[in-house]
Scaffold this motif. Structure first.
Motif, short mmCIF file in Angstrom:
data_model
loop_
_atom_site.label_atom_id
_atom_site.label_comp_id
_atom_site.label_asym_id
_atom_site.label_seq_id
_atom_site.Cartn_x
_atom_site.Cartn_y
_atom_site.Cartn_z
N PRO A 194 0.80 -1.23 0.00
CA PRO A 194 0.00 0.00 0.00
C PRO A 194 0.84 1.28 0.00
O PRO A 194 0.49 2.25 -0.67
CB PRO A 194 -0.81 -0.11 1.29
CG PRO A 194 -0.87 -1.55 1.60
CD PRO A 194 0.37 -2.16 1.04
N GLN B 86 -5.88 1.78 11.60
CA GLN B 86 -6.96 1.25 12.44
C GLN B 86 -7.69 2.37 13.13
O GLN B 86 -8.91 2.35 13.25
CB GLN B 86 -6.38 0.31 13.50
CG GLN B 86 -6.01 -1.04 12.96
CD GLN B 86 -5.40 -1.92 14.02
OE1 GLN B 86 -5.52 -1.66 15.19
NE2 GLN B 86 -4.74 -2.96 13.58
N ARG C 104 -16.00 4.77 11.73
CA ARG C 104 -17.10 3.95 12.20
C ARG C 104 -17.90 4.69 13.27
O ARG C 104 -19.13 4.73 13.23
CB ARG C 104 -16.53 2.66 12.78
CG ARG C 104 -17.19 1.42 12.28
CD ARG C 104 -16.62 0.22 12.99
NE ARG C 104 -16.64 0.39 14.41
CZ ARG C 104 -15.62 0.06 15.22
NH1 ARG C 104 -14.52 -0.45 14.72
NH2 ARG C 104 -15.70 0.24 16.50
N VAL C 105 -17.18 5.26 14.24
CA VAL C 105 -17.87 5.93 15.34
C VAL C 105 -18.62 7.16 14.85
O VAL C 105 -19.75 7.42 15.25
CB VAL C 105 -16.86 6.31 16.44
CG1 VAL C 105 -17.49 7.25 17.44
CG2 VAL C 105 -16.34 5.06 17.12
N ALA D 235 -19.97 7.62 11.95
CA ALA D 235 -21.20 7.16 11.30
C ALA D 235 -22.21 6.69 12.33
O ALA D 235 -23.41 6.96 12.21
CB ALA D 235 -20.88 6.03 10.32
N ALA D 236 -21.72 5.98 13.35
CA ALA D 236 -22.64 5.43 14.35
C ALA D 236 -23.30 6.55 15.14
O ALA D 236 -24.50 6.51 15.41
CB ALA D 236 -21.90 4.48 15.28
N ALA E 1 -5.91 -4.65 -3.72
CA ALA E 1 -6.85 -5.40 -2.90
C ALA E 1 -8.24 -4.83 -3.07
O ALA E 1 -8.41 -3.62 -3.16
CB ALA E 1 -6.43 -5.31 -1.44
N SER F 207 -11.63 -3.36 -1.96
CA SER F 207 -11.90 -2.64 -0.72
C SER F 207 -12.86 -3.45 0.12
O SER F 207 -13.67 -4.21 -0.36
CB SER F 207 -12.49 -1.27 -1.04
OG SER F 207 -13.80 -1.44 -1.50
N MET F 208 -12.74 -3.27 1.43
CA MET F 208 -13.51 -4.10 2.34
C MET F 208 -14.95 -3.61 2.40
O MET F 208 -15.23 -2.45 2.16
CB MET F 208 -12.91 -4.02 3.74
CG MET F 208 -11.45 -4.33 3.78
SD MET F 208 -11.14 -6.06 4.03
CE MET F 208 -11.64 -6.24 5.71
N GLU F 209 -15.80 -4.51 2.80
CA GLU F 209 -17.21 -4.15 2.88
C GLU F 209 -17.45 -3.09 3.95
O GLU F 209 -18.33 -2.26 3.84
CB GLU F 209 -18.02 -5.40 3.22
CG GLU F 209 -19.51 -5.21 3.05
CD GLU F 209 -20.29 -6.39 3.58
OE1 GLU F 209 -21.46 -6.22 3.86
OE2 GLU F 209 -19.70 -7.48 3.70
N SER G 143 -16.07 -0.51 4.54
CA SER G 143 -15.82 0.88 4.18
C SER G 143 -17.05 1.50 3.55
O SER G 143 -16.95 2.37 2.70
CB SER G 143 -14.64 0.94 3.22
OG SER G 143 -14.91 0.16 2.09
N ALA G 144 -18.20 1.06 3.97
CA ALA G 144 -19.42 1.54 3.34
C ALA G 144 -19.71 2.99 3.64
O ALA G 144 -20.41 3.65 2.92
CB ALA G 144 -20.59 0.68 3.81
N VAL G 145 -19.14 3.47 4.72
CA VAL G 145 -19.55 4.79 5.19
C VAL G 145 -18.62 5.89 4.73
O VAL G 145 -17.43 5.72 4.81
CB VAL G 145 -19.59 4.80 6.72
CG1 VAL G 145 -20.47 5.95 7.17
CG2 VAL G 145 -20.11 3.51 7.24
#
Lengths: 373, 536
Positions: free
Chosen positions: A56, A170, A177-178, A180-181, A365, A367-369, A371-373
């Motif tokens: 990366p 991380q 994440r937080v 968005a939550a 790679a 992208s991971m699921e 990372s939707a937000v």
């Protein structure tokens, strides 16, 4: 270079890339010739494109190029805003903003001269080239592997740094994440309240992760003391402690002219020697091995040599051919044979080192699921 | 080979383990089961040495490994004997490529370079991850990550492997892969595996022995058949066996199917009511793209009033992307989402307005909570939603009665914390409720409780969408199922039909009795009706 250019594909030792990049950066710091600086940027770009690995951080070089450009633009803008050389060809006759007496020496705006612009441009380019060289080292060599190649005695510190480096992505993930939550619920408004809503879950999350990581590392044997006699451990500790004291006293004596001079040189040297002994002793206790360490062979030596040679040639250029190294702002800059050599020599690793083991395009790679937000 | 003698562990205010004596043999796969919070992780931690060093509390008694006491040995000095894989494999990674991660433990132990090289290759083959060797750890799928984590411990050649909920985050197929790998290790290498897991239906067929923690500090051990006969936590197959009075209790679907011939004559369960209710949320042609990766490709979906829909699919199939896009804060490339009677697009609303239309509880419910006590959380969410004080608290009392006002949200059980997050989200009175993996970390009782909550919400007229890997929970709670694969809907319809179509999403009861059977209760009811019929 025997056989195929640079040998079979493998990642070059990270220390070699850093030595090469530092050599080029040192060369850049010794000149303000725009042609030479452009040449250096071009050379690093070519080497990066040819030899960056598929990890990366291999993608980070573009960021450094943008950063370099931003530096140049800022430098030139500063020249315009805060004025500069007053004499010379006026390009834009801007009025000067009158300032009170207590800021004497600072000029705001005023006529923009070609000379002041060029001086800012050359100066900015020098800084930008140094930044680009560091960026090149970063995208060519895995910074983690660089940290992992510290001497065995410093291994624990090296690992701590590696972990700290990997915490950042991380942390960014957890922040996203937080954020968005928290948008999903009602709660306290106000500045403090909002900050708290956001900080508390992120901190709790990172604390939990750190504990999980510590537990994971502990159960996998990180920090095993092995079967070391007590005396040996005490000796190592004593050596390192006295080395620290020696180096501190020596440095102080060196910097303070009133201190007795016999404290300066001898104590400093003794401190360094004892420190080396301490590191050696500490390294001996380490019952650790390396899995597939990066080899250090001809291509590495050559890469380091190129870095050193570029810096040495640039130094020679700066002392013997002042006009080439620091061209005036009133004429078009020129390059000599020596200057050209400084620029082009750095290109050698692009062809003479082995190709990286993983190619750049190969490891995109998905992208991971998450990372939707 | 591992022996626990008179082991007691507790904190100042409560005992977790009380006088436990236990002997684990070589080459055994031992399952630790029990309700949430009874001390399963503690028992595992005692073996690895993480308890009490990472947990606090006082430990008494002795742990013997091959006859030698290790109770005073820290985890790092036990590394060559005991390997540990935690709940979240990503949290334990130290390096960043698969190969380096596999070698890390050996480097710490000072294994010679040639041996390291050989063991890495062997382990790559053993776990079937050879093609991943240079991959970045964070780009792996959930099942791959878990297998790498297991491999990184195996290269040390430990005698015992300790795993804490290794399949809780995995889809059914990935979970089976991991469990099959573990079974192979037990058979081929004679490794002793000690494993805690909530979803017994996945693990019980592989286990040689079960340790049940009833919750009073004791440990009951025995063969799975013996322990599960009376266990408070039991997979559906066992509940079915108990109801039908099968002796001995079958644990594998294959065995149960043979015994179930007698049940085939039972009257089939009544057909479900047709899918009714007005659509509260409808999405058409939904497309979501992350960078160069198409997460969703033209997805159509209707969520109806009073209906519970389950969203299934393997890890990375686009479930989270769909949930966030429906909520409105996930950016979508194309398509429409309309919600409520006024047919508004949630993406066009402000976050505060969005909350009143669509509620979402994310995967980690704790992200929503940030205050020190339950009452503060409730007060803040009432204030934020502009609701009368006490609305959130009364919702919470309905969802999970008996939570003390002064408790710290972190001290709640998983189920209670989920209930609190739900109450906080429901305070804004959304008609649509989206739940992302709510069953993670819940035991059977917790799932039953959640199922009751979801049923109640649906009865109130909410439209509920639940993304989950848990087929048993889906069978229990959902009216309809939508299966996603590679960002597209591959199957959708009433639960009974969808589940009958695909074996990997079929619950145990369907596997044993065939469609249209879905839940244990239906069989119990049919059996009771037959008894009454015979009695009269």
């Amino acid at each position: 270079m025997a056989g195929a250019p640079g040998g079979l594909p493998r990642d070059l030792h990270p220390v070699a890339w850093w030595a090469w990049a530092i050599g080029l950066a040192a060369a850049a710091s010794m000149t303000t010739n725009p042609l030479l600086l452009l040449l250096l940027v071009a050379v690093t770009s070519v080497v990066v494109l040819a030899r960056r690995s598929g990890h990366p951080w291999g993608r980070s070089f573009r960021l450094y190029l943008w950063l370099g450009l931003a530096i140049v633009v800022l430098r030139v803008l500063f020249r315009v805003v805060f004025g500069g050389v007053e004499t010379g060809t006026v390009l834009v006759p801007l009025p000067e903003v009158p300032l009170p007496d207590w800021v004497a020496g600072v000029r705001l705006l005023g006529p923009v001269t070609r000379e002041s612009l060029l001086a800012g441009l050359y100066d900015g380019m020098r800084l930008a080239t140094i930044v680009v060289c560091v960026g090149a080292a970063n995208s060519l060599a895995n910074p983690k592997r660089l940290l992992a190649s510290v001497p065995p005695a410093l291994y624990e510190i090296g690992t701590a740094l590696v972990v700290a480096v990997s915490i950042f992505p991380q942390l960014a993930d957890s922040v996203r994440r937080v954020r968005a939550a928290q948008a999903l619920r009602g709660g306290a408004g106000g500045r403090v309240g909002r900050l708290r809503r956001f900080l508390v879950p992120v901190l709790e999350d990172s604390l939990e992760r750190s504990l999980a990581l510590a537990a994971g590392m502990d159960t996998r044997g990180y920090g095993r003391s092995g079967d070391l006699p007590r005396g040996q451990r005490a000796l190592t500790g004593a050596l390192l402690l006295s080395a620290l004291v020696g180096i501190c006293v020596g440095t102080y004596a060196l910097l303070d002219p009133t201190a007795p001079q016999w404290l300066a040189g001898p104590v400093l040297v003794a401190g360094v020697v004892v420190a080396a002994l301490g590191l050696l002793s500490a390294g001996r206790r380490v019952a650790r091995t390396r899995y597939r360490p990066d080899p250090w062979s001809a291509p590495e030596l050559m890469t380091v040599a190129v870095g050193v040679a570029v810096a040495a040639l640039a130094h020679r250029l700066a002392t013997t051919e002042l006009v080439v190294a620091h061209p005036g702002v009133d004429g078009f800059p020129s390059l000599s044979v020596l200057g050209l050599a400084v620029g082009v020599l750095g290109l050698l690793p692009a062809v003479a080192t082995p190709a990286p083991a993983s190619t750049f395009a190969g490891s995109e790679a998905p992208s991971m699921e998450g990372s939707a937000v | 080979m591992i022996e626990l003698r008179g082991l007691s562990f507790g904190y100042a205010d409560r005992r977790v383990l009380d006088g436990v004596d236990l002997l684990l043999e070589e080459g055994e796969l031992v399952l630790v089961s029990g309700r949430t919070g009874v001390g399963k992780s503690t028992l595992l931690g005692v073996v690895t040495g993480l308890v009490p060093r990472f947990s606090g509390g006082t430990l008494r008694g002795d742990v013997l490994l091959d006859g030698a006491s290790v109770v005073d040995t820290p985890p790092r000095e036990r590394a060559h004997l005991v390997g540990y894989v935690g709940q979240d494999p990503v949290a334990g990674y130290v390096t960043d490529t698969v190969e380096e991660e596999l070698a890390y433990g050996m480097e710490q132990l000072g294994v010679p370079a040639a041996t390291m090289r050989r063991r890495v290759e062997e382990t790559l083959d053993l776990l079937g991850i050879a093609e991943l060797r240079r991959r970045d750890l964070r780009s792996l799928s959930g099942g791959e990550q878990q297998r790498v984590a297991i491999g990184s411990v195996l290269t040390i050649h430990p005698r015992v492997l300790v795993l804490d909920e290794p399949t809780s985050a995995l889809d059914p197929t990935a979970a089976e892969d991991v469990l099959a790998t573990l079974t192979r290790l037990v058979h081929d290498l004679g490794l002793t595996v000690l494993l805690a897991e909530h979803r017994l239906e996945r693990v019980v067929p592989f286990a040689d022995r079960v340790l049940l923690l009833p919750g009073d500090g004791r440990v009951v051990t025995g063969t799975p058949e013996e322990v599960l006969r009376t266990s408070p936590v039991a997979p559906p197959i066992v509940e079915l066996g108990r109801a039908a009075g099968w002796e001995p209790l079958p644990l594998r679907v294959r065995d149960a199917r043979r015994r179930a011939v007698a049940l085939r004559t039972l009257p089939k369960p009544p057909a479900d009511a047709p899918v009714g209710g007005a659509p509260v949320l409808s999405a058409r042609g939904l497309t979501v793209v992350h960078g160069s990766h198409v997460a969703l490709r033209g997805v159509d979906l209707d969520l109806r009033e009073g209906r519970v829909t389950a969203l299934m699919g393997r890890n990375g199939s686009g479930k989270s992307s769909l949930i966030w896009a429906l909520q409105g804060s996930g950016r979508r490339r194309g398509g429409t989402v309309l919600v409520g009677e006024r047919r508004v697009d949630p993406a066009a609303l402000s976050p505060a307005e969005r909350r009143t239309h669509v509620g979402l509880v994310p995967q980690t419910a704790a992200d929503l909570l940030y205050l020190e006590t339950v009452s503060e959380e409730c007060a803040a969410s009432d204030e934020g939603a502009g609701a009368a004080p006490g609305r959130c608290r009364s919702l919470l009392d309905r969802l999970a009665p008996g939570i003390d006002d002064t408790t710290h949200p972190r001290d709640l059980s998983e189920g209670q914390r989920l209930a609190l997050a739900l109450a906080v989200v429901l305070t804004a009175r959304p008609r649509v409720l989206l739940l992302d993996e709510p069953t993670r970390g819940l035991d059977y009782a917790g799932k039953h409780e959640l199922a009751r909550i979801v049923h109640d919400l649906a009865a109130d007229g909410h439209a509920v969408l639940i993304a989950t890997h848990d087929v048993e929970f889906t069978a229990h709670v959902a009216d309809g199922v939508v299966v996603l694969a590679d960002g597209e809907v591959v199957s959708a319809g009433p639960t009974r039909e969808v589940v009958a179509e695909s074996p990997s999403f079929a619950p145990q009861v369907t596997k044993i009795l065939g469609p249209p059977w879905l839940r244990v209760e239906e069989v119990v009811r049919a059996l009771a009706a037959e008894d009454v019929g015979e009695g009269s």
